[in-house]
Motif scaffolding. Structure first.
Motif, mmCIF file in Angstrom:
data_model
loop_
_atom_site.group_PDB
_atom_site.id
_atom_site.type_symbol
_atom_site.label_atom_id
_atom_site.label_comp_id
_atom_site.label_asym_id
_atom_site.label_seq_id
_atom_site.Cartn_x
_atom_site.Cartn_y
_atom_site.Cartn_z
ATOM 1 N N VAL A 180 10.727 4.740 -4.699
ATOM 2 C CA VAL A 180 10.897 4.316 -6.089
ATOM 3 C C VAL A 180 9.520 4.253 -6.728
ATOM 4 O O VAL A 180 8.642 3.515 -6.269
ATOM 5 C CB VAL A 180 11.589 2.932 -6.169
ATOM 6 N N GLU A 181 9.325 5.044 -7.753
ATOM 7 C CA GLU A 181 8.020 5.127 -8.394
ATOM 8 C C GLU A 181 7.756 3.874 -9.222
ATOM 9 O O GLU A 181 8.499 3.548 -10.152
ATOM 10 C CB GLU A 181 7.940 6.367 -9.287
ATOM 11 N N LEU A 182 6.694 3.135 -8.840
ATOM 12 C CA LEU A 182 6.260 1.961 -9.590
ATOM 13 C C LEU A 182 4.847 2.247 -10.088
ATOM 14 O O LEU A 182 3.899 2.243 -9.301
ATOM 15 C CB LEU A 182 6.269 0.708 -8.707
ATOM 16 N N PRO A 183 4.657 2.480 -11.351
ATOM 17 C CA PRO A 183 3.326 2.820 -11.863
ATOM 18 C C PRO A 183 2.310 1.720 -11.548
ATOM 19 O O PRO A 183 2.438 0.578 -12.014
ATOM 20 C CB PRO A 183 3.546 2.946 -13.382
ATOM 21 N N GLY A 184 1.355 2.068 -10.702
ATOM 22 C CA GLY A 184 0.321 1.093 -10.355
ATOM 23 C C GLY A 184 0.812 -0.004 -9.435
ATOM 24 O O GLY A 184 0.111 -1.003 -9.253
ATOM 25 N N GLY A 185 1.976 0.170 -8.847
ATOM 26 C CA GLY A 185 2.543 -0.918 -8.044
ATOM 27 C C GLY A 185 2.751 -0.542 -6.607
ATOM 28 O O GLY A 185 3.815 -0.814 -6.041
ATOM 29 N N ALA A 186 1.772 0.082 -5.975
ATOM 30 C CA ALA A 186 1.913 0.446 -4.572
ATOM 31 C C ALA A 186 1.736 -0.756 -3.652
ATOM 32 O O ALA A 186 2.275 -0.787 -2.555
ATOM 33 C CB ALA A 186 0.909 1.537 -4.210
ATOM 34 N N ASP A 187 0.950 -1.761 -4.108
ATOM 35 C CA ASP A 187 0.719 -2.966 -3.302
ATOM 36 C C ASP A 187 1.728 -4.027 -3.730
ATOM 37 O O ASP A 187 1.582 -4.665 -4.782
ATOM 38 C CB ASP A 187 -0.704 -3.487 -3.505
ATOM 39 N N ILE A 188 2.748 -4.216 -2.903
ATOM 40 C CA ILE A 188 3.824 -5.159 -3.225
ATOM 41 C C ILE A 188 3.662 -6.386 -2.330
ATOM 42 O O ILE A 188 3.603 -6.280 -1.107
ATOM 43 C CB ILE A 188 5.208 -4.526 -3.011
ATOM 44 N N GLY A 192 0.797 -1.222 0.000
ATOM 45 C CA GLY A 192 0.000 0.000 0.000
ATOM 46 C C GLY A 192 0.823 1.264 0.000
ATOM 47 O O GLY A 192 0.294 2.341 -0.273
ATOM 48 N N GLY A 193 2.130 1.148 0.293
ATOM 49 C CA GLY A 193 2.956 2.342 0.348
ATOM 50 C C GLY A 193 4.065 2.380 -0.673
ATOM 51 O O GLY A 193 4.845 3.334 -0.706
ATOM 52 N N GLY A 194 4.206 1.344 -1.491
ATOM 53 C CA GLY A 194 5.208 1.343 -2.529
ATOM 54 C C GLY A 194 6.543 0.752 -2.105
ATOM 55 O O GLY A 194 6.658 0.032 -1.113
ATOM 56 N N LEU A 195 7.592 1.120 -2.873
ATOM 57 C CA LEU A 195 8.930 0.564 -2.708
ATOM 58 C C LEU A 195 9.897 1.683 -2.326
ATOM 59 O O LEU A 195 9.821 2.797 -2.858
ATOM 60 C CB LEU A 195 9.379 -0.104 -4.021
ATOM 61 N N PHE A 196 10.851 1.348 -1.438
ATOM 62 C CA PHE A 196 11.816 2.331 -0.970
ATOM 63 C C PHE A 196 13.211 1.710 -0.980
ATOM 64 O O PHE A 196 13.382 0.503 -0.756
ATOM 65 C CB PHE A 196 11.480 2.807 0.449
ATOM 66 N N CYS A 197 14.186 2.569 -1.218
ATOM 67 C CA CYS A 197 15.583 2.148 -1.189
ATOM 68 C C CYS A 197 16.346 3.087 -0.261
ATOM 69 O O CYS A 197 16.186 4.306 -0.339
ATOM 70 C CB CYS A 197 16.199 2.170 -2.586
ATOM 71 N N THR A 198 17.155 2.531 0.615
ATOM 72 C CA THR A 198 17.937 3.346 1.543
ATOM 73 C C THR A 198 19.292 3.648 0.923
ATOM 74 O O THR A 198 20.028 2.742 0.542
ATOM 75 C CB THR A 198 18.126 2.611 2.871
ATOM 76 N N ARG A 199 19.607 4.906 0.859
ATOM 77 C CA ARG A 199 20.895 5.366 0.327
ATOM 78 C C ARG A 199 21.386 6.496 1.214
ATOM 79 O O ARG A 199 20.702 7.512 1.379
ATOM 80 C CB ARG A 199 20.763 5.855 -1.119
ATOM 81 N N GLN A 200 22.559 6.280 1.822
ATOM 82 C CA GLN A 200 23.183 7.281 2.687
ATOM 83 C C GLN A 200 22.240 7.729 3.808
ATOM 84 O O GLN A 200 22.101 8.912 4.106
ATOM 85 C CB GLN A 200 23.636 8.482 1.855
ATOM 86 N N GLY A 201 21.567 6.747 4.436
ATOM 87 C CA GLY A 201 20.696 7.036 5.559
ATOM 88 C C GLY A 201 19.346 7.608 5.189
ATOM 89 O O GLY A 201 18.571 7.987 6.064
ATOM 90 N N ARG A 202 19.033 7.647 3.905
ATOM 91 C CA ARG A 202 17.755 8.189 3.457
ATOM 92 C C ARG A 202 16.940 7.083 2.815
ATOM 93 O O ARG A 202 17.471 6.185 2.165
ATOM 94 C CB ARG A 202 17.948 9.319 2.459
ATOM 95 N N ALA A 203 15.644 7.136 2.989
ATOM 96 C CA ALA A 203 14.723 6.198 2.358
ATOM 97 C C ALA A 203 14.098 6.891 1.154
ATOM 98 O O ALA A 203 13.185 7.708 1.300
ATOM 99 C CB ALA A 203 13.651 5.743 3.338
#
Length: 952
Positions: A169-177, A155-166
């Protein structure tokens, strides 16, 4: 919290003669006696611990007990995802938060989490990115090749941590993973309702690249619910309705889905080697896909929702389900029911068909049903395959049966072909030669003529096994002749050195290096490397000397079959792992020489009316309990033993908690430990703690080993080194310092004693000299002359006053004699002398000599004859006359000085003197206590100050 571990054989409906329903023995691991608990995620960390997370929290499982973890208070809604990396255990929660535990710190369950020595690293900590994550359930966690953490949410999408930040990542229509997995080339795969999104974030790029895989790429269903990387390349994909397929990296497309999919919803995937793929479903239990045979084996009548599947380091499949909670199985071992016959011989041909010999004939299974291939009166006891695929079936009493190629009618070879006996115990094919071991001896036939000749060296002996070696040698295991070999048409018998004789050999095989292994009844296992024999017995970890069967699988392991279990021996390391029947394996009774290895490397054993498959997955699994020290306590208080290795001398009561991580059969683990520096030998136990009290100071090493069979030869070990510090008063620096201090004190005491003795001697000398001087002064002719003249005058003028004068003179001499031996006398005693002496002087000089004393009530002491000597000194050196009277004043100054002062009027012709009086007085005061005598003289007065000695 100790729980019950019990066994379940998943409900299976076996069709007559069907091998498709082949399942391992599953073991349930209920919590607190219950068979069900809400678990949603599982992971195994680098130490081997299994972590189970669910709505009720997080636990660490050691095979016997669940230990609850202390999670941060902000965690709510339960654990929904777990990830174990090299350094951390990551935990995703229902509310979108993410926490981690440092795996290098000791795990402390709830009972020990409040210890004052518990480091912060031993507790779960929330990960705080600079940008907040959405409040959506974490559905997956994965770490990419660069060490970046990827977080998938439902429901919230995808995130990647880089240098302490989340970063989102935009996934068109892909918020439910539903699931997330790591692919090749730093790719991250995300399974959604809109297909699969493949993302990659180059270290130099500002944004990740996103690629969608859908039906255009061959995806059969765009609702993807499970992902699993294939170790052999590619990605397994589970869908909602269309089953499972595999993405081929090389072709960039999906392979066709698994055929025959029954329409279940896929929830989880797990893979073993390149042969078995296990599939968890949402409501229909587990399925097993045999990739080599292309067959899907379903669990009949299952009504269970599978939450997660994963493979551990021991080769166990772990299943999280709604109905059974957590359960596991050693999927390498699977048993299948055969038809209504007892299997006496088994063979897997080149086409992966299984053949079974029974008392009722020969049967073939192509993966669906057993089919009889010979008349039912044929009693088949041995099997072999010819190069052209024909099957040779040795019977008991009816000779040799040969199946025809293409499924034609089989034919029988008997006495007409030269067979001396129709009971064939072993059949072997070496090139174009067929070898038979019959009750009438060993015979062989070359080519298609089927004309058998006899090997005369073995005579008519009972031969159990004929084994063709890869190097062309033919090996024989016989009753009475033991092991023999035919090499270059020369036969020779082999026996170990040192006079040992092996009379009977029942089974033979060779390892990858060509070494021959064989078994003897009740004599264990033997190895022959071409020159030397080596014996394997109970001391080398064999479960028993009575080995019923010997087979080598495709992984190069040797499998030793017993009536109650199976040993797997690694011929390169000589390590043996035991798997008991009834716990890890289904119960069985093994048959002699009824085993084989199929083209995929799986070993098959005939066990009664069943077949046991010991799979070779091409993977190396842990074959021993992994020893682990779980906690160290000092006086029942846990300490961070990864850091703390030094304890004070009074912290000498230590308790070590340990376990052997052995999920295969945790209750079979045995432990031994030894505290080097204290224990003389190893201690063997089933308990999981060891306590030591009143340890003396010193260096120690706690060594710990674990074993699944009670033999600790070459088993892994862990250790903990620590030091009990000595008390500071026993350490070298303190001993040295104390010794030096004592020496210095002793030296100072000796010196002080010498000084004191010397001072006392000087004091006694000075005292004696002073007394002698005082005595001389008192018996001085002038003093006596003056005293007697005064007395004579008084007698003539006033006899009564003369008598008084004599009394004072007598008191004066009596006091002088009484006080001269004392070191000090009171002021009152000294003044008695002064008064008597003053009376004598007063009678002599009358009013020309005056004495004024103002000492009041003075407490203290003075040296004897001090004031008397000062009065005498004043009389001796000053003019005394009517015109110039001598006045002496004695008074107290500052409550610490007694002052004797006289007006200064020196004689015109001074009397000769030695100045001994004042010098002796000053020296005596110095020796008595470093007291100072002050002598002052001005134009008017001569003053002497002597110190007042305080009371003792």
């Amino acid at each position: 919290m100790r729980h019950r571990v019990w066994h379940i054989l998943l409900p299976v409906c076996f069709f007559t003669g069907a091998l498709s329903a082949q399942w391992p023995l599953f073991r349930a691991h209920p919590m607190d006696g219950a068979t069900r608990f809400q678990a949603a995620a599982a992971a195994q960390d680098r130490h081997g611990w299994i972590w189970i997370g669910g709505a009720a929290g997080l636990w660490r499982f050691d095979g016997l007990e669940y230990h609850p973890a202390v999670l941060p208070e902000e965690a709510s809604g339960g654990v929904t995802a777990l990830l174990a990396t090299a350094q951390r255990l990551w935990v995703g929660f229902e509310n979108g938060r993410v926490a981690f535990l440092d795996l290098s710190a000791p795990f402390l369950p709830q009972a020990a989490s409040d210890s004052p020595e518990t480091p912060a690293s031993a507790r779960f900590q929330f990960w705080q990115p600079s940008a907040a994550l959405p409040k959506a359930a974490v559905s997956g966690l994965v770490e990419d090749a660069a060490g970046h953490l990827w977080i998938a949410t439902y429901g919230g999408g995808l995130f990647c941590t880089r240098q302490g930040r989340a970063a989102a990542v935009e996934l068109p229509g892909g918020a439910d993973i539903y699931a997330i997995a790591r692919g090749e080339h730093r790719q991250i795969w995300a399974a959604t309702d809109a297909g699969i999104f493949v993302t990659a974030w180059d270290t130099t790029a500002a944004q990740p690249s996103v690629r969608r895989l859908g039906k255009a790429a061959g995806l059969p269903d765009e609702i993807v619910t499970a992902l699993l990387p294939d170790p052999n390349g590619g990605m397994w994909v589970g869908t909602y309705d269309r089953g499972v397929c595999r993405y081929d990296y090389a072709r960039g497309r999906f392979d066709p889905p698994i055929p025959g999919w029954p329409g279940y919803h896929v929830s989880a995937l797990a893979q073993f080697g390149d042969s078995d793929l296990w599939i968890g479903t949402d409501g229909k239990g587990c399925l097993r896909f045999d990739r080599k045979a292309g067959q899907l084996h379903e669990q009949p009548n299952a009504r269970d929702r599978i939450r997660a599947l994963f493979k551990d380091r021991e080769g166990l499949l772990w299943v999280l389900s709604d109905r059974l909670g957590l359960f596991s199985a050693h999927v390498r071992f699977a048993k299948t029911e055969a038809a209504a016959f007892e299997v006496q011989a088994v063979l897997a041909d080149r086409r992966r068909n299984l053949w079974a010999g029974a008392a009722t004939g020969l049967y073939q299974c192509t993966g669906t049903q057993w089919k009889p291939m010979l008349p039912q009166h044929a009693n088949i006891i041995s099997l072999a395959e010819m190069p052209d695929g024909r099957i040779l079936a040795g019977s008991f009493g009816e000779g040799l049966w040969v199946t025809a190629p293409g499924g034609g009618a089989p034919f029988r070879i008997g006495e007409q072909a030269g067979l001396r006996n129709g009971s064939i115990l072993s059949v072997a094919v070496a090139g174009d030669t067929v070898w038979l071991a019959t009750l009438g001896g060993v015979q062989y036939s070359v080519g298609e003529k089927w004309r058998f000749q006899t090997l005369p060296e073995l005579g008519a002996g009972y031969v159990y096994k004929i084994y063709p070696g890869a190097d062309g040698r033919i090996w024989f295991g016989a009753d009475g002749l033991g092991l023999s070999v035919l090499e270059n048409d020369r036969w020779r018998r082999l026996n170990p050195d040192a006079g040992k004789t092996i009379k009977t050999v029942t089974d033979i095989c060779a390892d990858a290096r060509g070494r021959i292994w064989f078994i003897a009844p009740n004599a264990g296992l033997w190895r022959y490397d071409g020159q030397n024999f080596r014996h394997y017995d109970l001391a080398q970890q064999l479960h028993s000397r009575n080995i019923l069967g010997l087979e080598r699988d495709g992984d190069g392991q040797l499998l030793l079959l017993y009536e109650n279990g199976l040993d797997i021996l690694n011929p390169e390391t000589d390590h043996i792992a035991y798997y008991p029947a009834g716990a890890v394996l289904p119960g069985f009774q093994a048959g002699v020489n009824a085993h084989c290895t199929d083209p995929d490397g799986h070993a098959w054993f005939a066990v009664g009316n069943s077949l046991l498959r010991a799979a070779a997955f091409g993977e190396r699994f842990t074959a021993d309990p992994r020893p682990a020290i779980t906690a160290v306590s000092v006086f029942m208080t846990p300490v961070d033993f990864n850091v703390r290795r030094s304890f004070a001398y009074d912290q000498n009561y230590l308790v070590f908690h340990f376990t052997g991580i052995w999920y295969t059969l945790p209750e079979s683990a045995r432990y031994r430990y030894r505290l080097e520096g204290y224990d003389l030998d190893w201690k063997i136990t089933k308990d999981r703690l060891a306590s030591y009290s009143n340890l003396p100071p010193g260096r120690y090493k706690f060594r710990f080993q674990s074993s699944e069979h009670g033999n600790f030869l070459r088993t892994p070990e862990t250790a903990y080194d620590f030091v009990i510090q000595s008390p500071f008063w026993t350490r070298w620096w303190f001993v040295l310092s104390a010794t030096l201090l004592i020496a210095l004190l002793l030296y100072a005491w000796v010196r002080a004693r010498e000084v004191r003795l010397q001072r006392e001697a000087d004091l006694r000398r000075e005292k004696a000299e002073s007394q002698f001087a005082a005595l001389k002064s008192q018996i001085n002719p002038h003093f006596l002359f003056n005293s007697f003249n005064t007395l004579i005058a008084l007698i003539e003028e006033n006899p009564k006053s003369a008598a008084e004068y004599v009394e004072h003179l007598s008191d004066y001499y009596r006091g002088m004699m009484a006080y001269r031996e004392k070191d000090r006398i009171s002021i009152r005693e000294e003044m008695n002398l002064v008064e008597n002496f003053y009376f004598l002087l007063k009678k002599r000089f009358e009013n020309n000599f005056r004495l004024r004393v103002t000492l009041e009530e003075t407490n203290g002491y003075i040296l004897p004859l001090t004031l008397q000597m000062l009065l005498e000194n004043a009389v001796k050196h000053n003019i005394i006359s009517k015109n110039r009277p001598l006045e002496v004043e004695i008074y107290l100054e500052d409550k610490k000085w007694i002052v004797a002062r006289n007006n200064l009027q020196p004689k015109n012709q001074p009397e000769p003197g030695t100045h001994f009086g004042l010098q002796s007085l000053a020296e005596r005061y110095r020796l008595l206590g470093n007291y100072l005598v002050i002598v002052e003289q001005d134009a008017c007065y001569f003053t002497v100050k002597v110190p007042l000695i305080p009371p003792l």
